[in-house]
Motif scaffolding. Structure first.
Motif, PDB file in Angstrom:
ATOM      1  N   GLY A 102      24.989  -6.582 -45.033  1.00 14.95           N
ATOM      2  CA  GLY A 102      25.523  -6.859 -43.695  1.00 14.95           C
ATOM      3  C   GLY A 102      26.223  -8.204 -43.635  1.00 14.95           C
ATOM      4  O   GLY A 102      27.287  -8.331 -43.018  1.00 14.95           O
ATOM      5  N   ASP A 103      25.649  -9.211 -44.292  1.00 16.21           N
ATOM      6  CA  ASP A 103      26.273 -10.535 -44.325  1.00 16.21           C
ATOM      7  C   ASP A 103      27.607 -10.499 -45.064  1.00 16.21           C
ATOM      8  O   ASP A 103      28.585 -11.112 -44.633  1.00 16.21           O
ATOM      9  CB  ASP A 103      25.349 -11.556 -44.993  1.00 16.21           C
ATOM     10  N   GLU A 104      27.659  -9.770 -46.186  1.00 17.19           N
ATOM     11  CA  GLU A 104      28.883  -9.690 -46.980  1.00 17.19           C
ATOM     12  C   GLU A 104      30.015  -8.993 -46.233  1.00 17.19           C
ATOM     13  O   GLU A 104      31.193  -9.281 -46.464  1.00 17.19           O
ATOM     14  CB  GLU A 104      28.614  -8.944 -48.291  1.00 17.19           C
ATOM     15  N   HIS A 105      29.674  -8.074 -45.340  1.00 22.23           N
ATOM     16  CA  HIS A 105      30.678  -7.287 -44.622  1.00 22.23           C
ATOM     17  C   HIS A 105      30.666  -7.584 -43.124  1.00 22.23           C
ATOM     18  O   HIS A 105      31.107  -6.749 -42.325  1.00 22.23           O
ATOM     19  CB  HIS A 105      30.431  -5.798 -44.870  1.00 22.23           C
ATOM     20  N   GLU A 106      30.199  -8.780 -42.776  1.00 20.33           N
ATOM     21  CA  GLU A 106      29.993  -9.143 -41.373  1.00 20.33           C
ATOM     22  C   GLU A 106      31.244  -8.959 -40.517  1.00 20.33           C
ATOM     23  O   GLU A 106      31.199  -8.316 -39.468  1.00 20.33           O
ATOM     24  CB  GLU A 106      29.505 -10.596 -41.296  1.00 20.33           C
ATOM     25  N   GLU A 107      32.359  -9.533 -40.944  1.00 23.57           N
ATOM     26  CA  GLU A 107      33.581  -9.461 -40.126  1.00 23.57           C
ATOM     27  C   GLU A 107      34.027  -8.025 -39.912  1.00 23.57           C
ATOM     28  O   GLU A 107      34.355  -7.627 -38.790  1.00 23.57           O
ATOM     29  CB  GLU A 107      34.704 -10.271 -40.772  1.00 23.57           C
ATOM     30  N   ARG A 110      31.500  -6.150 -37.630  1.00 17.64           N
ATOM     31  CA  ARG A 110      31.601  -6.602 -36.239  1.00 17.64           C
ATOM     32  C   ARG A 110      32.840  -6.019 -35.583  1.00 17.64           C
ATOM     33  O   ARG A 110      32.799  -5.512 -34.460  1.00 17.64           O
ATOM     34  CB  ARG A 110      31.608  -8.126 -36.163  1.00 17.64           C
TER      35      ARG A 110
END
Length: 121
Positions: A102-107, A110
């Motif tokens: 989730g952090d790696e693909h955050e943008e 979102r």
């Protein structure tokens, strides 16, 4: 209290994990208990959007699935603490991997979520 009317589909690992972790706050509860937030009031502060009732229901379900254990201390007022069982600790690397994804693909995530909700400017 809610009583299930249909038998869950438990044919594969994904069905099983879904049954055990289904609930908006369960993954966060496991994560925060692992980080040392053991009292219900601490968990409530870490997840302020959840009602105390919902957190208690989901903690009870995690306890029934033997992922957390509950200790009630015989003091006044009563003191309750939760901890991960050895079985529950085996989920922490999985939760960590999902969080890292989730952090790696955050943008991107979102943007897609906001687009779906039609809230993207």
């Amino acid at each position: 209290m809610y009583e299930r009317k249909t038998i869950p589909n438990l044919n594969c690992g994904l069905d099983l994990i879904g049954e055990v972790l289904y609930g908006k706050w369960k993954i966060r509860l496991l994560w925060f208990i692992n980080q040392g937030h053991k009292r219900p009031s601490e968990l409530q502060r870490k997840i302020p959007d959840a009602s105390r009732r919902v957190l208690n229901i989901q903690l009870k379900e995690l306890e029934e699935h033997e992922l957390v254990s509950k200790i009630i201390y015989p003091v006044v007022p009563p003191k309750v603490e939760y901890s991960l069982t050895d079985f529950g600790k085996t989920l922490i690397p999985v939760i960590s991997a999902i969080g890292n994804w989730g952090d790696e693909h955050e943008e991107r995530l979102r943007s897609l979520i906001l687009k779906r909700l039609d809230l993207n400017p």
